[in-house]
Motif scaffolding. Structure first.
Motif, PDB file in Angstrom:
ATOM      1  N   PHE A 100       0.792  -1.228   0.000  1.00 40.35           N
ATOM      2  CA  PHE A 100       0.000   0.000   0.000  1.00 40.35           C
ATOM      3  C   PHE A 100       0.826   1.282   0.000  1.00 40.35           C
ATOM      4  CE2 PHE A 100      -3.598  -2.606   0.831  1.00 40.35           C
ATOM      5  CZ  PHE A 100      -4.734  -1.829   0.663  1.00 40.35           C
ATOM      6  N   LEU A 101       2.027   1.236   0.559  1.00 39.00           N
ATOM      7  CA  LEU A 101       2.817   2.456   0.711  1.00 39.00           C
ATOM      8  C   LEU A 101       3.397   2.861  -0.631  1.00 39.00           C
ATOM      9  CD1 LEU A 101       3.701   4.392   2.992  1.00 39.00           C
ATOM     10  CD2 LEU A 101       5.821   3.085   3.141  1.00 39.00           C
ATOM     11  N   VAL A 102       2.958   4.001  -1.153  1.00 37.27           N
ATOM     12  CA  VAL A 102       3.365   4.431  -2.501  1.00 37.27           C
ATOM     13  C   VAL A 102       3.751   5.910  -2.462  1.00 37.27           C
ATOM     14  CG1 VAL A 102       1.882   2.749  -3.651  1.00 37.27           C
ATOM     15  CG2 VAL A 102       0.980   5.032  -3.135  1.00 37.27           C
ATOM     16  N   PRO A 103       4.467   6.377  -3.485  1.00 34.91           N
ATOM     17  CA  PRO A 103       4.784   7.809  -3.567  1.00 34.91           C
ATOM     18  C   PRO A 103       3.507   8.632  -3.768  1.00 34.91           C
ATOM     19  CG  PRO A 103       6.159   6.509  -5.062  1.00 34.91           C
ATOM     20  CD  PRO A 103       5.078   5.605  -4.591  1.00 34.91           C
ATOM     21  N   PHE A 104       3.502   9.822  -3.225  1.00 33.19           N
ATOM     22  CA  PHE A 104       2.419  10.780  -3.493  1.00 33.19           C
ATOM     23  C   PHE A 104       3.050  12.170  -3.556  1.00 33.19           C
ATOM     24  CE2 PHE A 104      -0.775  13.899  -2.448  1.00 33.19           C
ATOM     25  CZ  PHE A 104      -1.878  13.481  -3.184  1.00 33.19           C
ATOM     26  N   LEU A 105       3.031  12.754  -4.733  1.00 33.66           N
ATOM     27  CA  LEU A 105       3.613  14.080  -4.955  1.00 33.66           C
ATOM     28  C   LEU A 105       2.525  15.023  -5.446  1.00 33.66           C
ATOM     29  CD1 LEU A 105       6.808  12.979  -6.944  1.00 33.66           C
ATOM     30  CD2 LEU A 105       6.614  13.327  -4.482  1.00 33.66           C
ATOM     31  N   ALA A 106       2.428  16.187  -4.848  1.00 31.78           N
ATOM     32  CA  ALA A 106       1.469  17.205  -5.273  1.00 31.78           C
ATOM     33  C   ALA A 106       2.225  18.504  -5.559  1.00 31.78           C
ATOM     34  CB  ALA A 106       0.405  17.436  -4.204  1.00 31.78           C
ATOM     35  N   HIS A 107       1.995  19.070  -6.736  1.00 30.94           N
ATOM     36  CA  HIS A 107       2.682  20.298  -7.169  1.00 30.94           C
ATOM     37  C   HIS A 107       1.627  21.297  -7.621  1.00 30.94           C
ATOM     38  CE1 HIS A 107       4.752  22.921 -10.126  1.00 30.94           C
ATOM     39  NE2 HIS A 107       5.786  22.792  -9.310  1.00 30.94           N
ATOM     40  N   TRP A 108       1.564  22.443  -6.935  1.00 24.39           N
ATOM     41  CA  TRP A 108       0.573  23.477  -7.264  1.00 24.39           C
ATOM     42  C   TRP A 108       1.044  24.795  -6.639  1.00 24.39           C
ATOM     43  CZ3 TRP A 108      -4.992  23.803  -4.859  1.00 24.39           C
ATOM     44  CH2 TRP A 108      -5.740  24.761  -5.553  1.00 24.39           C
ATOM     45  N   PRO A 109       2.022  25.450  -7.254  1.00 27.84           N
ATOM     46  CA  PRO A 109       2.608  26.658  -6.648  1.00 27.84           C
ATOM     47  C   PRO A 109       1.587  27.732  -6.297  1.00 27.84           C
ATOM     48  CG  PRO A 109       3.964  25.909  -8.464  1.00 27.84           C
ATOM     49  CD  PRO A 109       2.720  25.076  -8.500  1.00 27.84           C
ATOM     50  N   ALA A 110       0.530  27.859  -7.093  1.00 24.46           N
ATOM     51  CA  ALA A 110      -0.462  28.898  -6.812  1.00 24.46           C
ATOM     52  C   ALA A 110      -1.353  28.556  -5.629  1.00 24.46           C
ATOM     53  CB  ALA A 110      -1.329  29.140  -8.049  1.00 24.46           C
ATOM     54  N   GLY A 111      -1.378  27.275  -5.229  1.00 23.84           N
ATOM     55  CA  GLY A 111      -2.281  26.882  -4.156  1.00 23.84           C
ATOM     56  C   GLY A 111      -1.632  26.228  -2.969  1.00 23.84           C
TER      57      GLY A 111
END
Length: 252
Positions: A100-111
């Motif tokens: 279950f353990l997986v990468p999670f990347l979120a990119h949103w400079p404006a938010g």
């Protein structure tokens, strides 16, 4: 990249869901990509996936949409036959952390404020309610959502996205976690000696309680040391199971 180009040209919101088949078996890659990685064909395939994400980012930069686009990169499960689950037990198809353990990347400079790593349990089911909250869209009221919004966790106003997380095999609940501790109910453990399919044996094991902070590999049962935690997670396991038995689709 037509979705991005069209959205930018029309000054309209756009949505792109890109679900790669790879690195699922069977593995193939372009001839130009063969031998690129020290990790063999599997590594070559992953390098190709990385290239694809790079082309998306380049297109967003060219259209001026990168800063105001929420870009999420993640996976649906841990490694299968190849790849590495690190020090974690299990692989794809198991409810141990390796599955279950997986990468999670979120990119949103404006938010979002970037450059941060958040060490808290979340699940893929949390993405939908999180995006709804960020976009100011009301969640449906005719059903229960499986996930919880991560907005508070990500903006620093909360220490957790949800009180409990549930680990299923199909419709069967096998484990529940509060983020630190993980309770595995009694389950069938399959012993499959390598190269001997006729030697399969199944034994019931558990219940087990693992302290994921001290033992992320889920190697040692600590239910005797933390009996109150084990009892609380067992009670939540039984409550959730009964809830699913009555209303498996979660309609209100």
């Amino acid at each position: 990249m037509k979705v991005i180009d069209k959205g930018a040209a029309d000054d309209a919101p756009f949505f792109l869901y890109l679900a790669h088949h790879y690195p699922h078996e069977p593995l193939t890659t372009s001839e130009d990509n063969l031998g690129r990685s020290d990790a063999g064909l599997y590594g070559d395939v992953v390098e190709g996936l990385d290239d694809g994400i790079g082309r998306l980012v380049e297109t967003l930069q060219e259209t001026g949409e990168l800063d105001n686009t929420l870009l999420i990169v993640t996976s649906d499960n841990g490694p299968w036959y190849q790849g590495s689950a690190g020090d974690h037990r299990g692989r794809k198809g198991s409810v141990y952390e390796g599955g279950f353990l997986v990468p999670f990347l979120a990119h949103w400079p404006a938010g979002l404020d970037g450059g941060r790593t958040i060490d808290a349990m979340t699940m893929g089911t949390d993405v939908f309610p999180t995006v709804l909250e960020w976009l100011g869209i009301a969640a449906p009221t005719d059903r229960k959502l499986d996930g919880s919004s991560m907005a508070g966790l990500i903006d620093g106003t909360s220490d957790a996205a949800s009180e409990f997380y549930y680990f299923y095999s199909g419709l069967d609940l096998l484990a529940v976690s509060d983020g630190r501790f993980k309770y595995h109910a009694v389950t069938d453990y399959v012993d499959a000696p390598s190269g001997n399919a006729d030697g399969l044996s199944v034994t019931a094991q558990g219940p087990w309680l693992f302290d994921l902070d001290a033992d992320p590999g889920e190697n040692y049962d600590v239910s005797a040391r933390y009996p109150d935690v084990a009892a609380a997670l067992k009670a939540e396991f039984e409550r959730r199971t009964a809830e699913m038995d009555v209303n498996p689709r979660g309609w209100n």
